[in-house]
Enzyme design. Sequence first.
Site, PDB file in Angstrom:
ATOM      1  N   SER A  38       0.789  -1.224   0.000  1.00 29.96           N
ATOM      2  CA  SER A  38       0.000   0.000   0.000  1.00 29.96           C
ATOM      3  C   SER A  38       0.825   1.280   0.000  1.00 29.96           C
ATOM      4  CB  SER A  38      -0.949   0.001   1.201  1.00 29.96           C
ATOM      5  OG  SER A  38      -0.231  -0.075   2.414  1.00 29.96           O
ATOM      6  N   HIS A  66      -5.498  -3.448  -2.593  1.00 31.52           N
ATOM      7  CA  HIS A  66      -5.243  -2.451  -3.630  1.00 31.52           C
ATOM      8  C   HIS A  66      -5.133  -3.051  -5.032  1.00 31.52           C
ATOM      9  CE1 HIS A  66      -4.605   0.785  -0.686  1.00 31.52           C
ATOM     10  NE2 HIS A  66      -4.065  -0.170   0.068  1.00 31.52           N
ATOM     11  N   LYS A  99     -12.410   0.404  -1.669  1.00 34.53           N
ATOM     12  CA  LYS A  99     -11.411   1.073  -2.512  1.00 34.53           C
ATOM     13  C   LYS A  99     -11.906   1.042  -3.958  1.00 34.53           C
ATOM     14  CE  LYS A  99      -7.653   0.216   0.732  1.00 34.53           C
ATOM     15  NZ  LYS A  99      -8.478  -0.387   1.821  1.00 34.53           N
TER      16      LYS A  99
END
Length: 387
Positions: A177, A205, A239
């Site tokens: 990250s 992610h 996200k």
Amino acid sequence: MFADLAEQLRIREQKGLRRTRQIADSSQASHITIDGCDYLAFSSNDYLGLANHPELIASACDGARLYGVGAGASHLINGHSAAHHDLETALATFTGFPRALLFSTGYMANIGMVTALAGREDAVFADKLNHASLNDAALLSRAQFIRYPHCDLAALEQRLATVQARRKLVISDAVFSMEGDIAPIRRLIELCERYHAWLLLDDAHGFGVLGEQGRGSLFLPGSAHPHSPSLVYMATLGKAAGVFGAFVAAQPEVIETLVQSARSYIYTTATPPLLAHALLTSVRLIGQDEWRREALRRNIAQLKQGLQSSPWKLLPSVTPIQPLLIGDSVEAVRISQGLREQGILVPAIRPPTVPQGTARLRISLSATHQPDDIQRLVRALHDLAPS
């Protein structure tokens, strides 16, 4: 007591490490309003621009009409709705696993799966640049906690070969990250299979952004599909998916173990079903909207090209996370503040989040950023560079 706390805060401020909160007055987008001021934002995890998508908003409203606002109970009492069940089924299918299990957050998912699968007689092997939630999970498990240098599989193998434990778990980010680089997933799986270890992979992610149809890091060329039975996969839904929550996908025996033993799943109220209902739409959009990932790739290429002559270097990353290495924490804060004064939001990331001497600007790109947005950021950074 309070004098001691005040002194600690003063020292943190002096070192440029004190964090502050900002109040957003608008919905999430590449252009947002913070504390009454308009900004071009490179600070969001909304990588695909779905957080304010009209179809997701409509789905959330439909979900509220169908299920109400709150779940009303934990999943194991009577808070597990049809929306939760349908989303788990859709996520398992999308990622190619037999089963999936929803958690409220990625932090809770990591805590739940590590502590359910490891205990006092076991060993957890962790990449040194893992997310804090994985480190906290390993400590809470009370297992032997063994860290290895970042992506150093020779060092990991040496530790796997020499450590004696009832059960061995390797835990790693898929996309790191704060670095933006990608773990060597296939080699990690091969190593875990050789030493009869579990691999717990955090793809917070990568899910939605990487791989075929945005199915995540496991679907990158040369990665891990078809999946190994030793793989336990976690991804977040706040996200790239644009909403909230997380899920773990794995073999049925693993998922059932989490249902029975993961304390962060058992002892908490289920997330609102309306969010699960909205996420069904999000998963569909992730799979069908390839143009979003194409836009991200163009934005990444433009940023890299524009900063080639910068005195600061971008760390190697093909993901929306583009860290610009500054080094000194005070200097990183200066540049971040200078950008803010020009109406651009880019956070300064400082120790202890990253190692000493590696403070950076964490530039987060979105599919909704336009070429003019990228160019504006590049010009501002060049203006702030030391002469």
